[in-house]
Design an enzyme around this catalytic site. Structure first.
Site, PDB file in Angstrom:
ATOM      1  N   ASP A  52       0.879  -1.157   0.000  1.00 12.26           N
ATOM      2  CA  ASP A  52       0.000   0.000   0.000  1.00 12.26           C
ATOM      3  C   ASP A  52       0.922   1.214   0.000  1.00 12.26           C
ATOM      4  OD1 ASP A  52      -1.668   2.090   0.570  1.00 12.26           O
ATOM      5  OD2 ASP A  52      -2.379   1.308   2.502  1.00 12.26           O
TER       6      ASP A  52
ATOM      7  N   LYS B  32       2.971  11.070  -3.251  1.00 12.54           N
ATOM      8  CA  LYS B  32       1.938  10.420  -4.073  1.00 12.54           C
ATOM      9  C   LYS B  32       1.072  11.449  -4.802  1.00 12.54           C
ATOM     10  CE  LYS B  32      -1.712   6.952  -3.461  1.00 12.54           C
ATOM     11  NZ  LYS B  32      -2.258   5.989  -2.504  1.00 12.54           N
TER      12      LYS B  32
ATOM     13  N   GLU C 276      -7.218   0.498  -4.694  1.00 13.83           N
ATOM     14  CA  GLU C 276      -7.245   0.429  -3.223  1.00 13.83           C
ATOM     15  C   GLU C 276      -8.588  -0.085  -2.680  1.00 13.83           C
ATOM     16  OE1 GLU C 276      -5.953   4.382  -2.216  1.00 13.83           O
ATOM     17  OE2 GLU C 276      -3.924   3.963  -2.913  1.00 13.83           O
TER      18      GLU C 276
END
Ligand code: AMP
Length: 631
Positions: free
Chosen positions: A25, A87, A189
């Protein structure tokens, strides 16, 4: 060159050796790595017992790079060289970053052909792209995983937000490659979170994934049909997260300081960071406690000592909670759904621990959200489950259902027939192996022809690829063991490998199975398979009968040549006439007649076979006494 002969049709894959694969993740605030161990998905910790790796990269004055807690600790003292939330910049150009006022970095626009228009960050270590910075985070997680698992990883599943576009996904893949990771798949996700809760095994239904992280809020609506997740709608707020709750506490503390001091001066960067950290700690404390004390000394000597109660915190931040419900409603509207139609709600992201968030979600959906997995870890846990399946570590029946093969995949066997290895509608990813053997004595090569389609004959299927397995040691027909493995990954990429198991010679090929086939072509191929089912069955029976007959004829001709003297002339004549009869029938197309003649030849040669066996035993024993034999 002989084609494959099937030794045991229908044989399924043997157990695979466990391969080391992880789920990652790669989060805005924190990143995690997880793996499946003894059937359980588990997050891997560093040597200090930390599961979360802060997604922070610092370029140090001595040229070293710090990642995680160490980098985070220096964030306030060296903000320009300490990159957080990278990100947000993945696959983005300078124009995409609308509000740069609060970002301390020096951005530069890429100038060379590759990085043109993409943003770069000026650090003391030079210009760094978000891909390079993310690669540092991934490298750290890779090293952690390899240390903890004691071996090299075969690959990783990396999660990305469902709304990530191609450039952002590509940037994520590039970062992984740069980190030396083999990307098994990028996984959305919300899908990873649903997989962690085993919803892919649940009955069909529609699920909501409510993800409130440190800096972003995402809501996704997933529809599960036959184990395949479809993203019906996504919405969110890329500037809403746990940090905003910290900021509310920070502002409240500033008000308190102002109330208590006559000559308040605006805080410097360091004090701001300190107070924000204290605010965050207070927020997290209030999840399980009624009040939080915030104590610290500012650089001008001022002592801060205030107490915030849970009800005060709720009051301060209720509008932020409400702010998450508006994208949620929008997503529901886009998906044309009412809260009553939602089968389950999964909470993801550390900020969903806050009781008033849980309460608001429960109120809106009129059901208790799923919270028994750690909301920080749930995405990584799901990614690990997916990685484990993609690496081929799961048994066939509990394979993760994410996609299906539109047409069967198989290979050509003797007689121009297709042996299906992966049947149509198999769920992806999938790996199936089957063992084959050689047809002729001394056969040293084998041609492998990969086909797609539902029909029985090679001529009616679509040829995908051909390759050869060479270097098989010469052996008697049927002695070589050639294991052919078909693997289709979750992206639909087929690879076929063939390995002779005694000598380990190997060959493989990668094919895109559905490439060039439109939906209509797939339909047409399916329809023709239904209408041609009967004639295909006959064609298969004929081809099989011919293969069986030819194989027997070859063996008997060789036996006659070698041991013909064991027969008297009448016996020999009988066998030869049966051989001629069978050979004559091979030209005609009657599978039943060929089969019967093959049986007859088998019967007529039975005593010949027994005599050959006796003769070969006597040859082996000739000149030996009992003691010299190993019995
Ligand atoms: P994530 O991006 O999912 O790692 O979420 C990080 C956010 O979750 C940060 O804003 C954290 O402060 C917040 N968080 C973590 N633990 C708690 C907690 N116990 N209570 C409230 N917020 C938390």
């Amino acid at each position: 060159m002989a084609l494959l002969q099937i030794s045991e049709p229908g044989q399924s894959a043997a157990p695979h050796q466990h391969k080391l694969a992880v789920g990652i993740d790669l989060g805005t605030t924190n990143s995690l790595v997880a793996t499946v161990r003894s059937g359980m998905s588990t997050v891997l910790q560093d040597e200090y017992g930390h599961a979360l790796l802060p997604s922070v990269v610092r370029y140090l004055p001595n040229g070293e790079i710090a990642v995680g807690h160490e980098a985070q600790a220096q964030q306030s003292s060296d903000p320009v060289n300490t990159i957080v939330s990278v990100k947000r910049f993945m696959g983005r150009s300078l124009n995409d970053i609308a509000d740069r006022a609060h970002i301390p970095y020096r951005f530069v626009e890429g100038t060379d052909a590759q990085s043109a228009r993409l943003l770069l960050i000026q650090t003391r270590a030079g210009l760094k792209s978000p891909v390079e910075i993310s690669a540092e985070i991934l490298k750290t997680l890779k090293a952690r995983a390899e240390k903890s698992l004691g071996g090299e990883l075969v690959g990783a599943v990396i999660t990305v937000p469902a709304y990530f576009d191609d450039a952002q996904r590509q940037a994520t893949k590039d970062a992984a490659r740069l980190a030396g990771l083999n990307v098994l798949r990028l996984l959305n996700e919300p899908t990873a979170a649903a997989v962690a809760y085993g919803l892919d095994n649940a009955a069909e239904g529609t699920y909501v994934i409510y993800d409130l992280g440190g800096g972003t809020f995402d809501v996704s609506i997933l529809k599960l049909t036959k184990g395949v997740f479809e993203v019906l709608a996504t919405n969110g707020d890329s500037a809403l997260g746990g940090d905003d709750f910290d900021h509310r506490i920070y502002c409240w503390v500033l008000d308190k300081i102002r109330e208590n001091s006559s000559n308040f001066t605006p805080l410097g960067e360091q004090d701001t960071r300190l107070l924000l950290t204290k605010a965050r700690q207070a927020k997290e404390w209030l999840t399980d406690n009624f009040e939080a004390q915030i104590v610290c000394r500012l650089s001008n000597g001022t002592l801060v000592d205030v107490t915030l109660t849970a009800p005060q915190f709720v009051e301060l931040t209720q509008h932020l909670v409400a702010k998450t419900l508006s994208p949620t409603r929008k997503a529901m509207r886009d998906a044309n759904l009412t809260p009553g139609e939602i089968k389950g709600v999964v909470l993801v992201g550390g900020a969903t621990r806050m009781p008033h968030i849980r309460h608001a979600v429960q109120e809106y959906f009129k059901q208790e959200p799923l919270t028994n997995l750690d909301p920080d870890k749930v995405v990584a846990l799901g990614a690990a489950i997916q990685a484990n399946a993609l690496a081929g570590n799961r048994s066939d029946d509990d394979l993760l259902l994410l996609d299906v093969t539109p047409l069967s995949l198989g290979l050509e066997t003797m007689g121009g027939l297709v042996e299906k290895i992966i049947p149509r509608n198999s769920t992806l990813p999938i790996a199936r192996a089957q063992e084959f053997t050689t047809f002729k004595d001394g056969q040293t090569a084998m041609s492998i022809h990969v086909l797609q389609g539902e029909r029985e004959l090679v001529s009616d299927c679509r040829s995908l690829a051909r390759f050869e397995l060479r270097g098989i040691p010469p052996m008697a027909a049927g002695a070589a063991r050639i294991r052919v493995t078909f693997t289709v990954d979750a992206d639909g990429l087929l690879s076929v490998s063939a390995r002779e198991t005694t000598s380990n010679v190997q060959a493989n090929i990668v094919v895109k199975p559905s490439y060039g086939l439109s939906e209509e072509q797939i339909l047409a191929m399916l329809q023709s398979s239904f209408s041609a089912a009967e004639s295909d069955k006959q064609a298969r029976a004929l081809a099989e009968a011919k293969v069986e007959a030819e194989s027997l004829l070859t063996a008997i001709n060789a036996a006659l040549e070698r041991d013909g003297d064991l027969l008297n002339s009448i016996e020999r004549q009988e066998i030869v006439s049966q051989i001629n009869a069978l050979q004559g029938l091979l030209q005609a197309g009657n599978s039943h007649a060929i089969h019967q003649a093959t049986e007859a030849l088998n019967t007529v040669t039975e005593s010949f076979a027994a005599r050959r066996m006796d003769a070969s035993v006597s040859r082996a024993l000739a000149g030996k006494n009992l003691d010299s034999l190993e019995l």
